[in-house]
Design an enzyme around this catalytic site. Structure first.
Site, mmCIF file in Angstrom:
data_model
loop_
_atom_site.group_PDB
_atom_site.id
_atom_site.type_symbol
_atom_site.label_atom_id
_atom_site.label_comp_id
_atom_site.label_asym_id
_atom_site.label_seq_id
_atom_site.Cartn_x
_atom_site.Cartn_y
_atom_site.Cartn_z
ATOM 1 N N HIS A 76 0.822 -1.211 0.000
ATOM 2 C CA HIS A 76 0.000 0.000 0.000
ATOM 3 C C HIS A 76 0.860 1.266 0.000
ATOM 4 O O HIS A 76 0.621 2.200 -0.768
ATOM 5 C CB HIS A 76 -0.926 -0.010 1.224
ATOM 6 C CG HIS A 76 -1.656 1.281 1.417
ATOM 7 N ND1 HIS A 76 -1.218 2.245 2.296
ATOM 8 C CD2 HIS A 76 -2.756 1.788 0.815
ATOM 9 C CE1 HIS A 76 -2.031 3.283 2.233
ATOM 10 N NE2 HIS A 76 -2.969 3.030 1.349
ATOM 11 N N CYS A 106 35.662 2.566 -24.630
ATOM 12 C CA CYS A 106 34.971 2.801 -23.365
ATOM 13 C C CYS A 106 35.870 3.674 -22.490
ATOM 14 O O CYS A 106 36.992 3.280 -22.196
ATOM 15 C CB CYS A 106 34.681 1.488 -22.643
ATOM 16 S SG CYS A 106 33.758 0.288 -23.636
#
Length: 795
Positions: free
Chosen positions: A416, A747
């Site tokens: 909830h 990279c």
């Protein structure tokens, strides 16, 4: 024709005005989707007309209006009083004989003439529209049996139109109270008290990533998962490969499931009790892979039928072992969001960690912690305070709307507190287990949900940065722009960034943070000398009789999550590149690793893969890749071999991979090699004959070109990727790759840090450049400038 009752077989989605969104959806699925295998328990619904007639016959309209006129709409200080009075008015009313007769006629049809257990659910007539979910606002009663009990439950549902949370919700959304009616769905009971139940989203609930179905489940009744009283099991299923019949479960997380909610013995009333879950069941997933796939397929059918992301509830009958869908409504948080608008939160400092749990959302906030035991403590809460509590339920909703953040001890991503936090757009950390103990009432804290799926509560008010980015305005360059990633928890979040895939996926992060155990310690578990280490491994591998499967499964899940997030773009996975000292730090690692004076230049990369010392460990890495590509269908995964010193070594590794079921070219498998050693550059044409592409590792190439240990603090001032010698080596690597018609990328940080470095790479003819996420946008900018300059020069 009965105007008070509609059977599911008579209901379609067009009946929302008559039976509300929840019941209209159930009827629609029952009628339209049963032929596609979706199972929905049969039932009937009371109509809005029945509700309005009840209000009219009992003279309730004016008293209800008068009661709600007295509501303090500034502070809502009298909300409890007004809600209680409105509900009492409903409960004092009486059903007409005609309505009672209609209920008594419809009820036995669900049990072939017998009174059976039913679920009785509220469904508001404006419910479950995209702009008004009403989820959890009204009451549900389970295991109701007998005419009298059923009529009582229906009246209680009518009264729940005026729960405190429902009144406040309508006020917030601008609905007129007396224009909303309440329909009641009466549905054949699924005995999930003896089985399991849960919820699902046809969209990843944190990031809004469209191609994931997220399921979660608990033992027993689903109230535990909705209220967030326990941490559930979680399953992530990838839609594109699900459609193609693959085992599309990319990730599974075992929840603690400490409690199981079952029915208490009672006379026709829906009393429940929470019992302790047996340890054996806590360590067992509530669903088999086959059941997960079945529910995921149903969820996909439901989403395709409604043509929008859906929020579903499911249950498994523990007596018949049948699965059912018990509810479905539109997902209301991410459906309306503009995916191009992105707000990036970044912590600028860190402090003592007070609590850790599931991060809901991706925001950071700071404020005063207020430890609350129940909604009755609302007087303690000021606007913007951070609620810290054990668990929340729908009764908390009026309070949560004032909170700057929510922290709970218990609950998962579909609890909830998590659902409300998403709707409100506030950060939440749920399932911390210890927040109410680790955080003091009145303490100033910082709540960070910007570090992946794990949320952190820090002591004090920390500085953070907030940046709004519109990805829709970013122009991608011709040179491919890829990402360097390692953490699967952030994969879905980063998938929205502008990119051409992942140029470097470091599996070391998954091994260190998720697996934690040296692969050889799993393969040779019986040979481990330390009983303490053995116990530690036993605890981590609980649920895996074959300890090798633990490594393969966890590594495959991590890689599959990343591959799914960026599918169908290529994801280049670098096989492990730990150094011996790093491998030794893994659990059980010291027994299986040699000690080296200079691990940086020692037993690392390709040399390990065919060595008797680690060959079996590499086999597990290959098994994980094979599982991702072949079983899960994520063929966008490519493999990269690091620190491959010689041609002969490259051939050995490719042969070992073939023996382990990864045959180059089969099912489109490509094998790349890192170009990070001078020998890789000087022999590039020869390496190109055995590998499918290159990725320049600029750090190691700089280290070995300049003869500088990149870990050396003393030599750090001369370690420079911009050094002319290193750049000549990189330019030569690109030239030779282009000549060999093999793709080559780089990279590294330099192309984002230095505009001229990006210009150098573009000018040399690089195919792709990969960046860390924080450098990606600057890198794109630099590449675009470089390409514009190159175009001007060419003209």
């Amino acid at each position: 024709m009965n105007t008070f009752i509609k059977k599911f077989e008579e209901i379609t989605i067009n009946d929302i005005p008559s039976v509300g969104g929840k019941n209209a959806s159930l009827g629609e699925m029952y009628n339209q989707l049963s032929s596609q295998g979706v199972k929905v328990p049969n039932g009937f619904a009371t109509t809005a007309k029945a509700f309005w007639l009840f209000v009219e016959e009992n003279g309730l309209e004016k008293p209800l209006k008068d009661t709600l006129k007295r509501l303090d709409r500034k502070t809502y200080s009298n909300l409890n009083e007004i809600g209680s009075e409105a509900r009492k008015l409903i409960c004092t009313g009486n059903f007409s004989e005609e309505f009672i007769e209609a209920i008594q006629d419809a009820y036995p049809t669900l049990g072939n003439g017998k009174d059976i257990e039913v679920a009785v659910r509220s469904s508001a007539t404006a419910e479950d529209l995209p702009e008004a979910s009403f989820a959890g606002q009204h009451d549900t009663f389970l295991n109701v049996k007998g005419n009298k009990a059923l009529q009582n439950a229906i009246k209680e549902c009518f009264a729940s139109l005026y729960t405190n949370r429902a009144i406040k919700y309508r006020e917030d959304k601008g609905f007129v109270h007396h224009e909303i009616a309440l329909s009641v769905g009466v549905q054949k009971m699924v005995r999930s008290d003896k089985g399991c139940s849960g919820v699902g989203f046809t969209i990843e609930p944190e990031s809004g990533f469209n191609d994931i179905i997220h399921l979660s489940g608990v033992w027993g009744l689903g109230e535990n998962i909705v209220q967030g009283t326990i941490n559930p099991d979680e399953f992530y299923v990838f839609k594109p490969t699900l459609i193609h019949g693959k085992n599309a479960i990319v990730q599974k997380k075992l929840g603690d499931k400490e409690k199981t909610m079952i029915y208490a013995e009672s006379d026709g009333h829906s009393a429940t009790v929470n019992i302790d879950t047996k340890e054996s069941k806590q360590n067992q997933f509530v669903l088999s892979d086959t059941e997960v796939m079945t529910l995921a397929k149903w969820a996909l059918v439901i989403e395709q039928h409604y043509k929008k992301p859906m929020d579903i509830e499911w249950a498994k009958d523990g007596i018949t072992n049948e699965l059912f869908i018990t509810q479905a409504r539109p997902e209301t948080v991410h459906y309306i969001k503009d995916k191009n608008i992105h707000i990036e939160y970044t912590l600028k400092e860190r402090s003592e960690i007070l609590a850790v749990g599931n991060a809901i959302g991706s925001k950071i906030t700071k404020g005063t912690a207020k430890i609350l035991e129940s909604p009755k403590d609302s007087y303690k809460l000021h606007e913007g305070d951070i609620i810290v509590t054990d668990v929340t339920s729908p009764d908390w909703d009026p309070l949560l709307k004032k909170a700057g953040a929510i922290i709970t001890n218990r609950g998962g991503r579909t609890s909830h507190a998590a659902i409300v936090a998403r709707e409100l757009g506030v950060p939440a950390i749920v399932g911390t287990n210890s927040a109410t103990r680790g955080i003091k009432d009145g303490q100033t804290i910082t709540v960070s949900c910007a570090e992946g799926k794990t949320g952190y509560v820090y002591d004090g008010a920390l500085e953070f940065m907030q940046e709004k980015i519109n990805f829709g305005r970013i122009i991608m360059p011709r040179t491919e722009v890829k990402m360097i990633l390692s953490d699967p928890e952030k994969a879905f979040h980063f998938s929205f960034y502008p990119n051409n895939g992942i140029g470097l996926l470091r599996m070391e992060f998954i091994i260190t943070h998720t697996i934690k155990i040296h692969p050889m310690a799993l393969i040779k578990f019986e040979e481990i000398k330390s009983s303490e280490i053995k116990n530690e491994i036993e605890a981590l591998t609980n649920g895996y009789p074959n300890k090798e499967n633990y490594f393969v499964d966890k590594l495959a899940q991590g890689i599959a999550t990343m591959a799914a997030a960026f599918y169908p773009k290529e994801v280049i996975v670098r096989m492990s590149d730990f150094k011996t000292n790093e491998y030794a730090n893994l659990i059980g690692g010291t027994q299986f690793e040699p000690k080296e004076e200079n691990p940086m230049l020692g037993f690392r990369g390709a040399a390990r893969y065919y060595s008797d010392v680690y060959k079996e460990g590499f086999r597990l890495e290959c098994e994980a890749i094979k599982k991702v590509r072949n079983d899960k269908g994520l063929t966008n995964v490519k493999v990269m071999i690091p620190f491959c010193r010689t041609i002969e070594e490259g051939k050995k590794v490719i042969q070992i991979m073939r023996e382990n079921g990864l045959k180059q070219g089969e099912n489109g498998l490509e094998i790349y090699v890192m170009s990070e050693i001078p020998s890789n550059v000087m022999m590039a044409e020869e390496f190109a004959e055995i590998f499918d592409g290159f990725s320049i590792g600029s750090n190691d190439l700089t280290q070995l070109t300049l003869g500088i240990d990149r870990d050396s603090e003393i030599m750090s001032s001369i370690f420079d990727e911009n050094d002319p010698a290193t750049k000549k080596m990189i330019a030569l690597a690109i030239e030779k790759a282009n000549y060999s018609k093999k793709k080559i990328g780089l990279c590294g940080q330099a192309p984002s840090d230095f505009e001229e470095y990006a210009a150098f790479l573009v000018g040399a003819g690089i195919d792709s450049i990969s960046f860390n996420p924080d450098a990606l946008l600057k890198g794109i900018e630099n590449i675009n400038k470089a390409e514009s300059r190159k175009k001007v020069i060419a003209n």
